[in-house]
Design a protein around this motif. Structure first.
Motif, short mmCIF file in Angstrom:
data_model
loop_
_atom_site.label_atom_id
_atom_site.label_comp_id
_atom_site.label_asym_id
_atom_site.label_seq_id
_atom_site.Cartn_x
_atom_site.Cartn_y
_atom_site.Cartn_z
N ALA A 155 0.19 -3.80 0.71
CA ALA A 155 -1.51 -4.24 0.73
C ALA A 155 -2.27 -3.36 -0.17
O ALA A 155 -3.27 -3.86 -0.70
CB ALA A 155 -1.78 -4.33 2.29
N LEU A 156 -2.04 -2.19 0.10
CA LEU A 156 -2.73 -0.97 -0.79
C LEU A 156 -2.58 -1.20 -2.21
O LEU A 156 -3.70 -1.30 -2.99
CB LEU A 156 -2.28 0.27 -0.32
CG LEU A 156 -2.81 0.76 0.96
CD1 LEU A 156 -2.04 2.09 1.47
CD2 LEU A 156 -4.35 0.82 1.18
N ILE A 157 -1.57 -1.42 -2.83
CA ILE A 157 -1.20 -1.63 -4.25
C ILE A 157 -1.91 -2.97 -4.55
O ILE A 157 -2.53 -2.97 -5.60
CB ILE A 157 0.53 -1.73 -4.47
CG1 ILE A 157 1.04 -0.22 -4.16
CG2 ILE A 157 0.45 -2.05 -5.88
CD1 ILE A 157 2.31 -0.24 -4.11
N ALA A 158 -1.67 -3.93 -3.86
CA ALA A 158 -2.20 -5.33 -4.26
C ALA A 158 -3.85 -5.23 -4.37
O ALA A 158 -4.49 -5.50 -5.29
CB ALA A 158 -1.91 -6.25 -3.02
N ALA A 161 -4.75 -3.43 -7.69
CA ALA A 161 -4.43 -4.09 -8.71
C ALA A 161 -5.56 -5.13 -8.91
O ALA A 161 -5.90 -5.48 -9.97
CB ALA A 161 -2.87 -4.92 -8.35
N VAL A 162 -5.82 -5.80 -7.78
CA VAL A 162 -6.70 -6.84 -7.98
C VAL A 162 -8.28 -6.37 -8.27
O VAL A 162 -8.99 -6.85 -9.27
CB VAL A 162 -7.27 -7.46 -6.64
CG1 VAL A 162 -8.58 -8.42 -6.57
CG2 VAL A 162 -6.07 -8.45 -6.08
N ASP A 190 -8.29 3.54 -7.42
CA ASP A 190 -7.00 4.50 -7.84
C ASP A 190 -6.56 5.25 -6.59
O ASP A 190 -5.37 5.46 -6.72
CB ASP A 190 -7.71 5.80 -8.70
CG ASP A 190 -8.11 5.32 -10.06
OD1 ASP A 190 -7.28 4.40 -10.67
OD2 ASP A 190 -9.03 5.49 -10.69
N LEU A 191 -7.46 5.28 -5.54
CA LEU A 191 -6.89 5.81 -4.25
C LEU A 191 -5.84 4.85 -3.67
O LEU A 191 -5.01 5.49 -2.94
CB LEU A 191 -8.10 6.27 -3.18
CG LEU A 191 -9.05 7.33 -3.76
CD1 LEU A 191 -10.29 7.40 -2.87
CD2 LEU A 191 -8.27 8.72 -3.81
N CYS A 192 -6.12 3.74 -3.61
CA CYS A 192 -5.39 2.71 -3.05
C CYS A 192 -4.16 2.53 -3.64
O CYS A 192 -2.99 2.60 -2.91
CB CYS A 192 -6.23 1.15 -3.27
SG CYS A 192 -7.59 0.90 -2.14
N ILE A 193 -4.09 2.64 -5.04
CA ILE A 193 -2.72 2.70 -5.86
C ILE A 193 -2.06 3.93 -5.36
O ILE A 193 -0.68 3.63 -5.22
CB ILE A 193 -3.09 2.35 -7.36
CG1 ILE A 193 -3.34 1.09 -7.59
CG2 ILE A 193 -1.68 2.68 -7.81
CD1 ILE A 193 -3.92 0.91 -8.88
N THR A 194 -2.52 5.21 -5.43
CA THR A 194 -1.81 6.45 -5.28
C THR A 194 -1.08 6.67 -4.00
O THR A 194 -0.06 6.77 -3.70
CB THR A 194 -2.99 7.73 -5.29
OG1 THR A 194 -3.45 7.47 -6.64
CG2 THR A 194 -2.32 8.94 -5.07
#
Length: 227
Positions: A155-158, A161-162, A190-194
């Motif tokens: 969910a965080l990576i998505a 990405a979106v 960036d925080l979500c992906i990290t």
């Protein structure tokens, strides 16, 4: 994992620029690493203990995307062209920092392509290919996709990405607005992906370790039975 991701991110910004070889820069890196370690640990604990339905995960991801979009609109209106807003001395501030190197692969190859559609499509294709390969591998290895931590990580990576794709489509670049210690600038994406990637790596490492332990126990049981 979270602290290592932060350190790698900061070092990538520091090493090419000798003007950043200062005690202040490296102190900022250390402070950020401690912060990411602590908050990453909290994210891990929450994700492992907090079961969530697919609907809840979609809502959370949508809320993160919306917060990133709204924050950037506010920054574009109130901060653009200004000196920024100091939050914690020189360590943390809100600034308008357009990042035109929004395609990592092209940046590494030193290739410049000025096309919003290309950047957006390439991100969609790369994310889709990575997700497809990852899912195929995990299915083959018997991974449990109902794992809470894994679902939160996705969910965080998505969400990240979106948000990245939306930046490419509507801006043509990624707008970073959180400036830390004069070293790096980043955004909510960036925080979500990290956090997402860090959480995913922790879950996969724990799963791999558990799988090997189970295989070892099964092999020992088989040997005992034969004996």
């Amino acid at each position: 994992m979270f602290a290592a991701a932060w350190a790698a991110y900061c070092l990538a910004a520091i090493l090419p620029d000798e003007s950043l070889y200062t005690p202040r820069s490296f102190l900022g890196l250390a402070v950020g690493a401690v912060f990411l370690w602590a908050t990453g640990f909290l994210v891990l604990v929450f994700a492992r203990r907090r079961a969530a339905s697919t609907r809840t995960l979609v809502i959370v991801a949508a809320a993160l995307v919306a917060s990133d979009v709204i924050a950037k609109i506010l920054v574009s209106v109130f901060v653009f062209g200004g000196s920024g807003i100091q939050l914690v001395g020189d360590f943390l501030s809100i600034r308008f920092v357009p990042n035109h190197s929004n395609n990592v692969l092209l940046s590494l190859l030193d290739i410049t392509i000025d096309s919003r559609a290309f950047h957006a499509l390439s991100k969609v294709l790369l994310c889709g290919a990575a997700a497809a390969l990852g899912v195929r591998y995990l299915k083959r290895e018997g991974f449990d996709f109902s794992n809470n931590g894994f679902r939160w990580a996705v969910a965080l990576i998505a969400a990240g990405a979106v948000s990245s794709v939306l930046d490419s489509v509507f801006r043509g670049y990624v707008l970073d607005f959180i400036s830390f210690a004069g070293i790096v600038s980043f955004d909510i994406k960036d925080l979500c992906i990290t956090y997402g990637v860090g959480l995913l790596l922790v879950i996969l490492l724990q799963w791999t370790k558990g799988s090997r332990h189970s295989e070892g126990r099964a092999s020992q049981t088989s040997d005992d039975a034969l004996a």
